[in-house]
Scaffold this active site. Structure first.
Site, PDB file in Angstrom:
ATOM      1  N   GLY A  46     100.107  25.312 -24.750  1.00 24.94           N
ATOM      2  CA  GLY A  46      98.738  25.777 -24.975  1.00 24.94           C
ATOM      3  C   GLY A  46      98.752  27.020 -25.836  1.00 24.94           C
ATOM      4  O   GLY A  46      99.731  27.771 -25.825  1.00 24.94           O
ATOM      5  N   GLN A  51      95.506  34.760 -29.610  1.00 30.34           N
ATOM      6  CA  GLN A  51      96.949  35.036 -29.668  1.00 30.34           C
ATOM      7  C   GLN A  51      97.466  35.027 -31.105  1.00 30.34           C
ATOM      8  O   GLN A  51      98.541  35.556 -31.384  1.00 30.34           O
ATOM      9  CB  GLN A  51      97.730  33.999 -28.851  1.00 30.34           C
ATOM     10  CG  GLN A  51      97.540  34.120 -27.360  1.00 30.34           C
ATOM     11  CD  GLN A  51      98.230  32.986 -26.648  1.00 30.34           C
ATOM     12  OE1 GLN A  51      97.675  31.911 -26.479  1.00 30.34           O
ATOM     13  NE2 GLN A  51      99.468  33.200 -26.231  1.00 30.34           N
ATOM     14  N   CYS A  94     103.981  32.228 -21.169  1.00 30.48           N
ATOM     15  CA  CYS A  94     102.982  32.470 -22.205  1.00 30.48           C
ATOM     16  C   CYS A  94     103.712  32.796 -23.494  1.00 30.48           C
ATOM     17  O   CYS A  94     104.681  33.564 -23.474  1.00 30.48           O
ATOM     18  CB  CYS A  94     102.096  33.650 -21.798  1.00 30.48           C
ATOM     19  SG  CYS A  94     100.817  34.049 -23.001  1.00 30.48           S
ATOM     20  N   LEU A  95     103.234  32.239 -24.601  1.00 24.09           N
ATOM     21  CA  LEU A  95     103.893  32.511 -25.881  1.00 24.09           C
ATOM     22  C   LEU A  95     103.751  33.984 -26.271  1.00 24.09           C
ATOM     23  O   LEU A  95     104.506  34.468 -27.112  1.00 24.09           O
ATOM     24  CB  LEU A  95     103.327  31.597 -26.981  1.00 24.09           C
ATOM     25  CG  LEU A  95     103.597  30.099 -26.751  1.00 24.09           C
ATOM     26  CD1 LEU A  95     102.924  29.258 -27.833  1.00 24.09           C
ATOM     27  CD2 LEU A  95     105.095  29.821 -26.710  1.00 24.09           C
ATOM     28  N   HIS A 136      94.664  29.093 -17.857  1.00 23.31           N
ATOM     29  CA  HIS A 136      95.480  30.132 -18.505  1.00 23.31           C
ATOM     30  C   HIS A 136      94.931  30.441 -19.903  1.00 23.31           C
ATOM     31  O   HIS A 136      94.735  31.609 -20.259  1.00 23.31           O
ATOM     32  CB  HIS A 136      96.931  29.638 -18.573  1.00 23.31           C
ATOM     33  CG  HIS A 136      97.869  30.520 -19.336  1.00 23.31           C
ATOM     34  ND1 HIS A 136      98.959  31.116 -18.760  1.00 23.31           N
ATOM     35  CD2 HIS A 136      97.889  30.894 -20.646  1.00 23.31           C
ATOM     36  CE1 HIS A 136      99.600  31.830 -19.682  1.00 23.31           C
ATOM     37  NE2 HIS A 136      98.976  31.703 -20.833  1.00 23.31           N
ATOM     38  N   GLU A 137      94.657  29.390 -20.673  1.00 18.75           N
ATOM     39  CA  GLU A 137      94.170  29.609 -22.048  1.00 18.75           C
ATOM     40  C   GLU A 137      92.756  30.199 -22.043  1.00 18.75           C
ATOM     41  O   GLU A 137      92.425  31.040 -22.877  1.00 18.75           O
ATOM     42  CB  GLU A 137      94.204  28.299 -22.846  1.00 18.75           C
ATOM     43  CG  GLU A 137      95.585  27.698 -23.029  1.00 18.75           C
ATOM     44  CD  GLU A 137      96.629  28.670 -23.544  1.00 18.75           C
ATOM     45  OE1 GLU A 137      96.269  29.583 -24.323  1.00 18.75           O
ATOM     46  OE2 GLU A 137      97.797  28.539 -23.160  1.00 18.75           O
ATOM     47  N   HIS A 140      92.770  33.841 -21.704  1.00 19.67           N
ATOM     48  CA  HIS A 140      93.034  34.582 -22.950  1.00 19.67           C
ATOM     49  C   HIS A 140      91.725  34.953 -23.662  1.00 19.67           C
ATOM     50  O   HIS A 140      91.636  35.995 -24.297  1.00 19.67           O
ATOM     51  CB  HIS A 140      93.887  33.738 -23.906  1.00 19.67           C
ATOM     52  CG  HIS A 140      95.363  33.798 -23.651  1.00 19.67           C
ATOM     53  ND1 HIS A 140      96.098  34.957 -23.759  1.00 19.67           N
ATOM     54  CD2 HIS A 140      96.256  32.834 -23.311  1.00 19.67           C
ATOM     55  CE1 HIS A 140      97.379  34.700 -23.500  1.00 19.67           C
ATOM     56  NE2 HIS A 140      97.495  33.419 -23.212  1.00 19.67           N
TER      57      HIS A 140
HETATM   58 NI    NI Z   1      99.275  32.451 -22.768  1.00 17.32          NI
END
Ligand code: NI
Length: 173
Positions: A46, A51, A94-95, A136-137, A140
């Protein structure tokens, strides 16, 4: 398509509350394609636009696992319209927090309303990994990272290590 660079925490740009998208146009579709390419290369399941430094309410997700074919989902202006009372505990990464994982508690299932890449209103009901990734996304978009769901002590440990890694990287460049 182009790969985007992903912002690594701690960074004030990750705390920005993303703005709604007014029109799902070619610009938005191109951004979503770039986000998917970036996510697949990372690799991740995701990615939110913020981000990549674009604070707009856009996320992409693909929880398909090999050998299944890719199943990308593109969501604009997503909203949770229902959530389960039960809580599920799942490990998240998470990236923007590379190499850190922790168990996070969230509602076990959600229903989300969003605009697809053609601007059509859709809903998706999810449990398991897809539910976790959706929540989660969507966090963000509010400037919330998964570590914000952890205790201050756990969050502090992870963020301090990331600061140190950034310093080492900057010194090595
Ligand atoms: Ni993330």
């Amino acid at each position: 398509m182009a790969r985007l660079s992903i912002i690594v925490a701690p960074d004030p740009r990750l705390k920005i509350i993303s703005k709604p998208v007014e029109t799902v146009d070619d610009r938005v579709r191109a951004l979503m394609d770039d986000m998917l390419e970036t996510m697949y290369m990372a690799p991740g399941v995701g990615l939110s636009a913020v981000q990549a430094g674009v604070p707009e309410r856009i996320i992409v997700i693909d929880v398909a696992k090999d050998p299944d074919p890719p199943a990308p989902v593109r969501l604009v202006n997503p909203e949770i319209i229902w959530q389960a009372d039960e809580i599920a505990l799942a490990e998240e990464g998470c990236l923007s927090l590379p190499e850190y994982y922790a168990d996070v508690e969230r509602p076990a299932a959600v229903e989300v309303r969003y605009l697809d890449e053609n601007g059509e209103t859709r809903t998706i009901k999810a449990e398991g990994l897809l539910s976790t990734v959706l929540q989660h996304e969507m966090d963000h978009l509010e400037g919330i990272l998964f570590v914000d769901h952890l205790s201050a002590i756990k969050r502090g440990i992870i963020l301090r290590k990331l600061v140190k890694a950034k310093r080492l990287q900057a010194a090595g460049e």
